[in-house]
Design a protein around this motif. Structure first.
Motif, PDB file in Angstrom:
ATOM      1  N   GLU A  33       2.622   0.113  -0.090  1.00 35.60           N
ATOM      2  CA  GLU A  33       3.185  -1.097   0.534  1.00 35.60           C
ATOM      3  C   GLU A  33       4.574  -0.819   1.113  1.00 35.60           C
ATOM      4  OE1 GLU A  33       1.384  -3.887   0.989  1.00 35.60           O
ATOM      5  OE2 GLU A  33      -0.263  -2.879  -0.041  1.00 35.60           O
ATOM      6  N   ALA A  34       5.379  -0.045   0.396  1.00 32.27           N
ATOM      7  CA  ALA A  34       6.720   0.296   0.886  1.00 32.27           C
ATOM      8  C   ALA A  34       6.640   1.163   2.134  1.00 32.27           C
ATOM      9  CB  ALA A  34       7.508   1.005  -0.215  1.00 32.27           C
ATOM     10  N   GLU A  35       5.713   2.113   2.128  1.00 34.08           N
ATOM     11  CA  GLU A  35       5.545   3.001   3.281  1.00 34.08           C
ATOM     12  C   GLU A  35       5.134   2.208   4.521  1.00 34.08           C
ATOM     13  OE1 GLU A  35       2.617   6.635   4.438  1.00 34.08           O
ATOM     14  OE2 GLU A  35       3.476   6.684   2.416  1.00 34.08           O
ATOM     15  N   LYS A  36       4.208   1.260   4.359  1.00 31.24           N
ATOM     16  CA  LYS A  36       3.766   0.428   5.490  1.00 31.24           C
ATOM     17  C   LYS A  36       4.932  -0.344   6.101  1.00 31.24           C
ATOM     18  CE  LYS A  36       0.554  -2.208   3.793  1.00 31.24           C
ATOM     19  NZ  LYS A  36      -0.614  -3.059   3.495  1.00 31.24           N
ATOM     20  N   LYS A  37       5.863  -0.783   5.261  1.00 31.13           N
ATOM     21  CA  LYS A  37       6.994  -1.598   5.724  1.00 31.13           C
ATOM     22  C   LYS A  37       8.193  -0.743   6.125  1.00 31.13           C
ATOM     23  CE  LYS A  37       8.842  -5.947   5.536  1.00 31.13           C
ATOM     24  NZ  LYS A  37       9.874  -5.998   6.472  1.00 31.13           N
ATOM     25  N   LEU A  77       9.140  -6.470   0.266  1.00 32.75           N
ATOM     26  CA  LEU A  77       7.738  -6.255   0.621  1.00 32.75           C
ATOM     27  C   LEU A  77       6.970  -7.572   0.508  1.00 32.75           C
ATOM     28  CD1 LEU A  77       7.137  -2.948  -1.385  1.00 32.75           C
ATOM     29  CD2 LEU A  77       7.832  -3.191   1.006  1.00 32.75           C
ATOM     30  N   PRO A  78       6.975  -8.380   1.568  1.00 34.05           N
ATOM     31  CA  PRO A  78       6.307  -9.682   1.526  1.00 34.05           C
ATOM     32  C   PRO A  78       4.826  -9.608   1.140  1.00 34.05           C
ATOM     33  CG  PRO A  78       7.671  -9.501   3.483  1.00 34.05           C
ATOM     34  CD  PRO A  78       7.652  -8.146   2.839  1.00 34.05           C
ATOM     35  N   SER A  79       4.185  -8.455   1.326  1.00 34.40           N
ATOM     36  CA  SER A  79       2.780  -8.310   0.934  1.00 34.40           C
ATOM     37  C   SER A  79       2.595  -8.511  -0.571  1.00 34.40           C
ATOM     38  CB  SER A  79       2.247  -6.944   1.353  1.00 34.40           C
ATOM     39  OG  SER A  79       2.976  -5.913   0.735  1.00 34.40           O
ATOM     40  N   LEU A  80       3.661  -8.355  -1.343  1.00 29.91           N
ATOM     41  CA  LEU A  80       3.566  -8.546  -2.795  1.00 29.91           C
ATOM     42  C   LEU A  80       3.496 -10.017  -3.184  1.00 29.91           C
ATOM     43  CD1 LEU A  80       6.093  -5.860  -4.073  1.00 29.91           C
ATOM     44  CD2 LEU A  80       3.606  -5.683  -3.850  1.00 29.91           C
TER      45      LEU A  80
END
Length: 126
Positions: A33-37, A77-80
């Motif tokens: 998730e961090a890598e994507k952002k 990371l808004p995906s979280l």
């Protein structure tokens, strides 16, 4: 004259880590998730190290430091935001550059759960 050093570096490093899960049971990978952002986890390591220090030396501040660190992850990371629970662990890594598998240990601290939009922490039985 030889240089003097104010400290000696340990051979390992420890920091808090989260293993978030969504309502449908999907596990989210913080690294992915961090890598994507484009978020560098090094930016959050001081908070993660604070959790470790609380665990070892200031247990009264452990819950607060876990919640602060988790809130920062969610902000970055808004995906979280889709997660409803997260295992909280301390991961220990070797700093030896010649060792291929860097993760050498993991200690469970407990679990975060979200209810009514609010996160709460339940300590693991040690």
């Amino acid at each position: 004259a030889y240089p003097t050093y104010s400290f000696a570096r340990n051979s390992t490093i420890e920091y808090a880590w989260f293993i978030p899960q969504t309502e449908n049971g999907e596990t989210l990978d913080l690294d992915h998730e961090a890598e994507k952002k484009g978020f560098r986890k090094e930016n959050i390591l001081p908070l993660a190290e604070r959790v470790v220090n609380s665990f070892k030396w200031e247990p009264a501040s452990l819950e607060t430091n876990i919640l602060v660190c988790w809130e920062r992850w969610q902000t970055e990371l808004p995906s979280l935001q889709s997660s409803v629970a997260a295992q909280v662990v301390i991961r220990e890594f070797t700093l030896d550059p010649d060792v291929e598998e860097k993760l050498i240990g993991e200690t469970s601290l407990g679990k975060l759960t979200k209810s009514g939009g609010k996160w709460s922490y339940q300590k693991a039985a040690l």
